[in-house]
Design a protein around this motif. Structure first.
Motif, PDB file in Angstrom:
ATOM      1  N   LEU A 252       2.314  16.946 -17.045  1.00  0.00           N
ATOM      2  CA  LEU A 252       1.609  16.149 -16.034  1.00  0.00           C
ATOM      3  C   LEU A 252       0.834  15.014 -16.693  1.00  0.00           C
ATOM      4  O   LEU A 252       0.805  13.887 -16.194  1.00  0.00           O
ATOM      5  CB  LEU A 252       0.673  17.049 -15.219  1.00  0.00           C
TER       6      LEU A 252
ATOM      7  N   ALA B 118       0.842  -1.211   0.000  1.00  0.00           N
ATOM      8  CA  ALA B 118       0.000   0.000   0.000  1.00  0.00           C
ATOM      9  C   ALA B 118       0.872   1.253   0.000  1.00  0.00           C
ATOM     10  O   ALA B 118       0.598   2.219  -0.725  1.00  0.00           O
ATOM     11  CB  ALA B 118      -0.937  -0.007   1.209  1.00  0.00           C
ATOM     12  N   LEU B 119       1.962   1.224   0.783  1.00  0.00           N
ATOM     13  CA  LEU B 119       2.845   2.388   0.855  1.00  0.00           C
ATOM     14  C   LEU B 119       3.587   2.600  -0.474  1.00  0.00           C
ATOM     15  O   LEU B 119       3.803   3.737  -0.901  1.00  0.00           O
ATOM     16  CB  LEU B 119       3.849   2.232   2.007  1.00  0.00           C
TER      17      LEU B 119
ATOM     18  N   TYR C 140      -1.812  21.691  -4.418  1.00  0.00           N
ATOM     19  CA  TYR C 140      -1.642  20.603  -5.393  1.00  0.00           C
ATOM     20  C   TYR C 140      -1.315  19.289  -4.674  1.00  0.00           C
ATOM     21  O   TYR C 140      -1.893  18.242  -4.981  1.00  0.00           O
ATOM     22  CB  TYR C 140      -0.521  20.966  -6.376  1.00  0.00           C
TER      23      TYR C 140
ATOM     24  N   VAL D 240      -5.095  10.136  -4.245  1.00  0.00           N
ATOM     25  CA  VAL D 240      -4.284   8.904  -4.242  1.00  0.00           C
ATOM     26  C   VAL D 240      -4.575   8.086  -2.980  1.00  0.00           C
ATOM     27  O   VAL D 240      -4.806   6.869  -3.044  1.00  0.00           O
ATOM     28  CB  VAL D 240      -2.777   9.249  -4.333  1.00  0.00           C
TER      29      VAL D 240
ATOM     30  N   LEU E  85       3.330  12.074  -9.933  1.00  0.00           N
ATOM     31  CA  LEU E  85       2.538  13.311  -9.970  1.00  0.00           C
ATOM     32  C   LEU E  85       3.386  14.556  -9.713  1.00  0.00           C
ATOM     33  O   LEU E  85       2.932  15.672  -9.957  1.00  0.00           O
ATOM     34  CB  LEU E  85       1.402  13.239  -8.944  1.00  0.00           C
ATOM     35  N   HIS E  86       4.602  14.364  -9.205  1.00  0.00           N
ATOM     36  CA  HIS E  86       5.478  15.521  -8.987  1.00  0.00           C
ATOM     37  C   HIS E  86       6.621  15.555  -9.996  1.00  0.00           C
ATOM     38  O   HIS E  86       7.586  16.283  -9.812  1.00  0.00           O
ATOM     39  CB  HIS E  86       6.036  15.512  -7.553  1.00  0.00           C
TER      40      HIS E  86
ATOM     41  N   ALA F 288       2.894   7.024  -6.741  1.00  0.00           N
ATOM     42  CA  ALA F 288       1.998   8.064  -7.268  1.00  0.00           C
ATOM     43  C   ALA F 288       2.590   9.442  -7.015  1.00  0.00           C
ATOM     44  O   ALA F 288       2.531  10.325  -7.881  1.00  0.00           O
ATOM     45  CB  ALA F 288       0.619   7.945  -6.624  1.00  0.00           C
ATOM     46  N   SER F 289       3.189   9.631  -5.849  1.00  0.00           N
ATOM     47  CA  SER F 289       3.798  10.929  -5.538  1.00  0.00           C
ATOM     48  C   SER F 289       4.956  11.220  -6.499  1.00  0.00           C
ATOM     49  O   SER F 289       5.098  12.341  -6.993  1.00  0.00           O
ATOM     50  CB  SER F 289       4.287  10.948  -4.085  1.00  0.00           C
ATOM     51  N   ILE F 290       5.773  10.194  -6.794  1.00  0.00           N
ATOM     52  CA  ILE F 290       6.903  10.373  -7.715  1.00  0.00           C
ATOM     53  C   ILE F 290       6.389  10.790  -9.098  1.00  0.00           C
ATOM     54  O   ILE F 290       6.913  11.702  -9.739  1.00  0.00           O
ATOM     55  CB  ILE F 290       7.736   9.071  -7.825  1.00  0.00           C
TER      56      ILE F 290
ATOM     57  N   TYR G  16       1.822  10.180   2.305  1.00  0.00           N
ATOM     58  CA  TYR G  16       2.043  10.858   1.017  1.00  0.00           C
ATOM     59  C   TYR G  16       2.658  12.238   1.250  1.00  0.00           C
ATOM     60  O   TYR G  16       3.627  12.618   0.606  1.00  0.00           O
ATOM     61  CB  TYR G  16       0.702  10.982   0.290  1.00  0.00           C
TER      62      TYR G  16
ATOM     63  N   GLN H  17      -2.328  26.287  -9.472  1.00  0.00           N
ATOM     64  CA  GLN H  17      -1.312  25.262  -9.197  1.00  0.00           C
ATOM     65  C   GLN H  17      -0.579  24.900 -10.481  1.00  0.00           C
ATOM     66  O   GLN H  17      -1.204  24.647 -11.510  1.00  0.00           O
ATOM     67  CB  GLN H  17      -1.978  23.994  -8.623  1.00  0.00           C
TER      68      GLN H  17
ATOM     69  N   HIS I 202       6.879  16.911 -12.806  1.00  0.00           N
ATOM     70  CA  HIS I 202       7.132  18.208 -13.447  1.00  0.00           C
ATOM     71  C   HIS I 202       7.659  19.240 -12.445  1.00  0.00           C
ATOM     72  O   HIS I 202       7.959  20.361 -12.825  1.00  0.00           O
ATOM     73  CB  HIS I 202       5.855  18.720 -14.107  1.00  0.00           C
TER      74      HIS I 202
ATOM     75  N   VAL J 211       2.466   1.965  -3.457  1.00  0.00           N
ATOM     76  CA  VAL J 211       1.556   2.601  -4.419  1.00  0.00           C
ATOM     77  C   VAL J 211       1.501   4.109  -4.163  1.00  0.00           C
ATOM     78  O   VAL J 211       1.565   4.912  -5.094  1.00  0.00           O
ATOM     79  CB  VAL J 211       0.146   1.971  -4.333  1.00  0.00           C
ATOM     80  N   VAL J 212       1.416   4.492  -2.882  1.00  0.00           N
ATOM     81  CA  VAL J 212       1.325   5.914  -2.523  1.00  0.00           C
ATOM     82  C   VAL J 212       2.602   6.653  -2.938  1.00  0.00           C
ATOM     83  O   VAL J 212       2.551   7.718  -3.561  1.00  0.00           O
ATOM     84  CB  VAL J 212       1.059   6.061  -1.006  1.00  0.00           C
ATOM     85  N   VAL J 213       3.756   6.068  -2.615  1.00  0.00           N
ATOM     86  CA  VAL J 213       5.031   6.705  -2.952  1.00  0.00           C
ATOM     87  C   VAL J 213       5.187   6.833  -4.471  1.00  0.00           C
ATOM     88  O   VAL J 213       5.584   7.889  -4.990  1.00  0.00           O
ATOM     89  CB  VAL J 213       6.208   5.892  -2.357  1.00  0.00           C
TER      90      VAL J 213
END
Lengths: 251, 161
Positions: free
Chosen positions: A214, A115-116, B25, B33, A126-127, A122-124, B15, A207, A129, A118-120
């Motif tokens: 993105l 689970a962690l 953002y 997420v 989505l950030h 997604a952060s990589i 997160y 934002q 840019h 997947v979260v990490v």
């Protein structure tokens, strides 16, 4: 109790002394001025005219300035996944059995860690840019989750949730189609293919989203993760299954 | 419903900590997420919602984490440091009973044993842990348990059982 307290005091004073030394020597402080090369890159990708509106120069270069190169790289990886499927001739999936897997401890920790991951990831993605990272890096990180599940729970755990190589390759195809659409959409407005800021907004609700960057990163995230997951999955099928698929005898 | 919300919140917090930034953002993408992962994951991760509501368990968890990272880890490290100099080693694998039944309780005991220098859980079978121990003081399961995991198990009971 006294000795325990003494131990605690000792540990904390040691940590404090170390922190003070590190702070006093200034080794943790970032430099106050950006190097000339850094200024050049940030001006070319964010502050100057006609930029990709991304402070992350690598993403700006990879998806905007040399976007066609990246499309070819993505296509090469897609062909490698498809070629793997063709070589292994995976058209079906093995019949569902109950996998053995590892111990309860490994299973429980893997559930939390997956689970962690997947979260990490997604952060990589989505950030991508804004900070180092992006779709490929995020997707590769996400693919670690199925790679952990396969040895610890057995691949039947993925198949039972309908995560088959076929579905994953389809998902990858859809994500690549999305990348193609993002590149082609400006053409309908009379702009060049892979136009970025002149067609896509740099900011949404204040934002920074850096236009198409993105969208590319998000699609690449799904494409890379599903591609790697498909490969991991069909490589873990038993040899007997592949032989049955090919109709070979064991003699 | 409660477990979905709580797991989502924990993942959101993770997160934000990982991202290291709290712009609108980050908060918006983090919430989406965390919810996308947290709702399905909560069914796998949480089986008893009532335990999630018990504040006493959180206090025990917080106290144990603090004590483990400072006192217990320090003592275990110093013990191994001493052995590095004296080379008084008597390694071996011992079998210890584990009475905690919940999967998180057992996980806590296993990682607590493994994370302290000098002891590693190498296998788990039929309710027993097999622990590689740097100084086998006793091969009797109950005595070995007292020396290795009794304290961890006390907290595992308070937090997860």
């Amino acid at each position: 109790m006294g000795r325990r307290l003494l131990g605690l005091v000792f540990v904390y004073s040691l940590a404090l002394a170390l922190a003070l030394v590190v702070y006093a020597t200034g080794s943790l402080q970032p430099p106050h001025e950006i190097k000339r090369l850094g200024v050049f890159y940030v001006e070319e990708t964010f502050f100057g005219n006609m930029t990709a509106m991304s402070p992350e120069a690598v993403t700006a270069i990879v998806w905007d300035y040399r976007g066609l190169d990246t499309v070819y790289e993505t296509a090469v990886f897609f062909l490698a996944v498809v070629a793997g499927l063709a070589v292994f001739r995976v058209s079906k999936t093995p019949p569902l059995k109950r996998g053995v897997g590892l111990t309860e401890i490994s299973r429980t920790s893997t559930k939390i860690v997956a689970a962690l991951i997947v979260v990490v990831s997604a952060s990589i993605a989505l950030h991508g840019h804004l900070t180092p990272g992006g779709g490929f890096q995020g997707g590769s990180t996400l693919a670690i989750a199925p790679l952990l599940v396969i040895p610890i729970f057995s691949y039947y755990a993925l198949l039972a949730r309908r995560l088959t190589p076929g579905l994953l390759v389809t998902l990858r195809g859809l994500a690549l189609t999305a990348i193609g659409l993002v590149a082609l959409l400006p053409v309908f407005k009379g702009l060049e293919v892979v136009t970025n800021i002149r067609f896509y907004p740099a900011y949404i609700l204040g934002q920074l989203v850096s236009g198409s960057l993105l969208l590319y990163n998000s699609s690449e995230y799904i494409a890379v993760a599903s591609g790697f997951a498909a490969v991991f999955l069909y490589l873990s099928f038993e040899e007997e299954f592949h032989e049955e698929e090919r109709g070979e005898d064991h003699e | 419903m409660f477990r979905e919300v709580l797991v989502t919140l924990w993942l959101f917090l993770f997160y934000i900590v990982y991202t290291g930034s709290t712009t609108p953002y980050d908060i918006a993408t983090g919430l989406v997420v965390a919810a996308l992962v947290g709702v399905p994951a909560s069914r796998v991760l949480v089986s008893d919602e009532r335990k999630l509501l018990d504040v006493k368990r959180y206090i025990h968890l917080f106290y144990y984490a603090l004590k483990y990272m400072t006192v217990i880890e320090f003592k275990a490290h110093m013990d191994v440091v001493k052995r590095v100099f004296t080379m008084r080693l008597n390694p071996g694998i011992v079998k210890i009973p584990v009475y905690a039944k919940s999967r998180y309780g057992r996980l806590l005991i296993a990682v607590s044993i493994t994370n302290t220098p000098g002891t590693v859980v190498v296998d788990e079978r039929d309710g027993w842990f097999y622990v590689n121990w740097i100084d086998v003081a006793s091969t009797k399961p109950e005595e070995a348990r007292l020396a290795i995991s009794a304290e961890f198990e006390d907290y595992a009971f308070k937090i997860f059982e």
